[in-house]
Enzyme design. Sequence first.
Site, PDB file in Angstrom:
ATOM      1  N   TYR A 157     -17.144  69.952  14.127  1.00  0.00           N
ATOM      2  CA  TYR A 157     -16.085  70.904  13.408  1.00  0.00           C
ATOM      3  C   TYR A 157     -16.075  70.760  12.075  1.00  0.00           C
ATOM      4  O   TYR A 157     -15.879  71.861  11.222  1.00  0.00           O
ATOM      5  CB  TYR A 157     -14.869  70.691  14.162  1.00  0.00           C
ATOM      6  CG  TYR A 157     -14.797  71.235  15.623  1.00  0.00           C
ATOM      7  CD1 TYR A 157     -14.728  72.624  15.806  1.00  0.00           C
ATOM      8  CD2 TYR A 157     -14.741  70.466  16.478  1.00  0.00           C
ATOM      9  CE1 TYR A 157     -14.819  73.250  17.118  1.00  0.00           C
ATOM     10  CE2 TYR A 157     -14.733  71.134  17.865  1.00  0.00           C
ATOM     11  CZ  TYR A 157     -14.699  72.505  17.873  1.00  0.00           C
ATOM     12  OH  TYR A 157     -14.766  72.713  19.414  1.00  0.00           O
ATOM     13  N   ARG A 167       4.995  79.183  24.135  1.00  0.00           N
ATOM     14  CA  ARG A 167       3.706  79.675  22.895  1.00  0.00           C
ATOM     15  C   ARG A 167       4.234  80.892  22.306  1.00  0.00           C
ATOM     16  O   ARG A 167       3.752  81.175  21.162  1.00  0.00           O
ATOM     17  CB  ARG A 167       2.630  79.639  23.518  1.00  0.00           C
ATOM     18  CG  ARG A 167       1.302  79.987  22.783  1.00  0.00           C
ATOM     19  CD  ARG A 167       1.189  78.805  21.476  1.00  0.00           C
ATOM     20  NE  ARG A 167      -0.190  79.320  21.118  1.00  0.00           N
ATOM     21  CZ  ARG A 167      -0.079  80.271  20.000  1.00  0.00           C
ATOM     22  NH1 ARG A 167       0.812  80.821  19.601  1.00  0.00           N
ATOM     23  NH2 ARG A 167      -1.092  80.704  19.486  1.00  0.00           N
TER      24      ARG A 167
HETATM   25  O1  CP3 Z   1      -3.938  70.141  28.495  1.00  0.00           O
HETATM   26  C1  CP3 Z   1      -4.657  69.356  27.684  1.00  0.00           C
HETATM   27  O2  CP3 Z   1      -5.652  69.080  27.811  1.00  0.00           O
HETATM   28  C2  CP3 Z   1      -3.839  68.927  26.577  1.00  0.00           C
HETATM   29  C3  CP3 Z   1      -4.089  69.643  25.255  1.00  0.00           C
HETATM   30  C4  CP3 Z   1      -5.553  69.790  24.668  1.00  0.00           C
HETATM   31  C5  CP3 Z   1      -5.588  70.981  23.603  1.00  0.00           C
HETATM   32  N1  CP3 Z   1      -6.847  70.856  22.885  1.00  0.00           N
HETATM   33  C6  CP3 Z   1      -4.821  72.025  23.401  1.00  0.00           C
HETATM   34  C7  CP3 Z   1      -5.296  73.282  22.843  1.00  0.00           C
HETATM   35  C8  CP3 Z   1      -6.724  69.029  24.597  1.00  0.00           C
HETATM   36  C9  CP3 Z   1      -6.974  67.761  25.308  1.00  0.00           C
HETATM   37  C10 CP3 Z   1      -7.469  69.626  23.552  1.00  0.00           C
HETATM   38  C11 CP3 Z   1      -8.830  69.138  23.174  1.00  0.00           C
HETATM   39  C12 CP3 Z   1      -9.671  69.711  22.442  1.00  0.00           C
HETATM   40  N2  CP3 Z   1      -9.518  70.665  21.481  1.00  0.00           N
HETATM   41  C13 CP3 Z   1     -11.177  69.956  22.508  1.00  0.00           C
HETATM   42  C14 CP3 Z   1     -11.953  68.907  23.766  1.00  0.00           C
HETATM   43  C15 CP3 Z   1     -11.933  69.368  24.944  1.00  0.00           C
HETATM   44  C16 CP3 Z   1     -12.660  70.481  25.367  1.00  0.00           C
HETATM   45  O3  CP3 Z   1     -12.412  71.562  25.899  1.00  0.00           O
HETATM   46  O4  CP3 Z   1     -13.919  70.396  25.460  1.00  0.00           O
HETATM   47  C17 CP3 Z   1     -11.851  70.809  21.952  1.00  0.00           C
HETATM   48  C18 CP3 Z   1     -13.197  71.059  21.762  1.00  0.00           C
HETATM   49  C19 CP3 Z   1     -10.744  71.392  21.002  1.00  0.00           C
HETATM   50  C20 CP3 Z   1     -10.881  72.244  19.958  1.00  0.00           C
HETATM   51  C21 CP3 Z   1     -10.154  73.697  20.260  1.00  0.00           C
HETATM   52  N3  CP3 Z   1      -8.615  73.612  20.038  1.00  0.00           N
HETATM   53  C22 CP3 Z   1     -10.584  74.763  20.357  1.00  0.00           C
HETATM   54  C23 CP3 Z   1     -12.084  75.204  20.832  1.00  0.00           C
HETATM   55  C24 CP3 Z   1      -9.771  75.652  20.764  1.00  0.00           C
HETATM   56  C25 CP3 Z   1      -9.593  77.075  21.221  1.00  0.00           C
HETATM   57  C26 CP3 Z   1      -9.929  77.498  22.507  1.00  0.00           C
HETATM   58  C27 CP3 Z   1      -9.239  76.847  23.544  1.00  0.00           C
HETATM   59  O5  CP3 Z   1     -10.011  76.171  24.272  1.00  0.00           O
HETATM   60  O6  CP3 Z   1      -8.254  77.145  23.884  1.00  0.00           O
HETATM   61  C28 CP3 Z   1      -8.335  74.779  20.411  1.00  0.00           C
HETATM   62  C29 CP3 Z   1      -6.799  75.519  20.461  1.00  0.00           C
HETATM   63  C30 CP3 Z   1      -6.149  74.928  21.576  1.00  0.00           C
HETATM   64  N4  CP3 Z   1      -6.129  73.527  21.860  1.00  0.00           N
HETATM   65  C31 CP3 Z   1      -5.354  75.520  22.244  1.00  0.00           C
HETATM   66  C32 CP3 Z   1      -4.798  74.624  23.401  1.00  0.00           C
HETATM   67  C33 CP3 Z   1      -3.684  74.818  24.168  1.00  0.00           C
HETATM   68  C34 CP3 Z   1      -5.030  77.138  22.347  1.00  0.00           C
HETATM   69  C35 CP3 Z   1      -4.145  77.437  21.263  1.00  0.00           C
HETATM   70  C36 CP3 Z   1      -2.981  78.554  21.717  1.00  0.00           C
HETATM   71  O7  CP3 Z   1      -2.077  78.191  22.365  1.00  0.00           O
HETATM   72  O8  CP3 Z   1      -3.333  79.470  21.140  1.00  0.00           O
END
Ligand code: CP3
Length: 340
Positions: A146, A35
Amino acid sequence: MSAFLDACRARPTAYTPIWIMRQAGRYLPEYRKLRSQVDFVKLTRTPELAAEATLQPLRRFELDAGILFSDIMTPLQGMGIALEFDPGPIVRDPIRSDAQIDALPALLPERDVPFVLEAVRLVRANAPRGVPLIGFAGAPFTLFCYLVCGRPSKEFAAARAFLYAHAESSERLLTHLADAMAAYLRAQAEAGAQALMLFESWAGLLALKEFRRFALPAVQRTVAGLRDLGIPIIYYANQGSALMQAVAELDVDVVGVDWRSPLGATRKILGASKAIQGNLDPAALFAAPQELRVQVDAVLADAGSAPGHIFNLGHGIWPDTDPDAVARLIDYVHECTTRE
Ligand code: CP3
């Protein structure tokens, strides 16, 4: 033979399978390294990198399932909705009008998100120990939150107000999202995903009545469009303990529950035909090793001895979690549930 896929069907397994929500991510040093070189969106849109992030936790731990590295917002971005991650999703023009809803295109996965499908194929070709791969999508109501609100929020006030102010427009948007996610999940299955999961991260915002009116018909529409695939479908209902009688009506194989919902009582409501997934508090990974075992024992005891329990956390793993605690958790679940 996969303990995870058998447990999804509430069949007996040699041990309780375990995987971890958000297992591909920031608590892993190897993910942070990846990352630091590439931004999140590029990671999700480059098949080799998305596959690598998916495989990282599978190489490090004896996990029983992988989950594709992507995001619930990725298919919406593919449909042309402008959004950024900071770190949560920010939608440039939140959807608040009929004109915007009518202008939403259908999702054609091969055209709009080919990189996701290619990542699925790469993971399938390289998964260690033949670990099955879970494809996923956001459940329609969670995506609605969202899209209407435009950014992460505790209350999603704009989205909930929209349900009351514009109920019919809300239903149209939810129906559109339901069809798009059915197409998206079908394409992931056709590319090789062996189970499909719908994340209803914001289920807990709704009272039972609104859940039944808005969220449930939409997710049921998605699920109905996938049943002919014959692969397990998981519905994760975060903070859904007050909604389980409605969730029981959903035609899914597995219900994922957060750590606040007691597994035993939830299983009684859902019935023996549905498997259950969960629900260790992500905070419990900060306990000392002996105390972590006590906490795991409590989850297993509450799940009971009937087939159909997939061990997981009650929500995503926290970024500051020690990977060694995860290794201890996985080993302990396997060790103490192995049945001769
Ligand atoms: O390992 C896994 O689960 C696979 C990857 C995955 C991500 N997002 C990667 C991610 C999955 C399954 C998700 C689903 C997701 N994304 C949900 C549903 C699951 C839950 O937690 O309720 C939701 C609500 C989101 C929306 C989202 N995307 C948020 C709220 C955020 C920021 C905060 C956070 O939880 O990380 C993201 C960004 C995100 N999605 C990151 C990752 C690894 C962080 C990005 C980074 O690397 O900076």
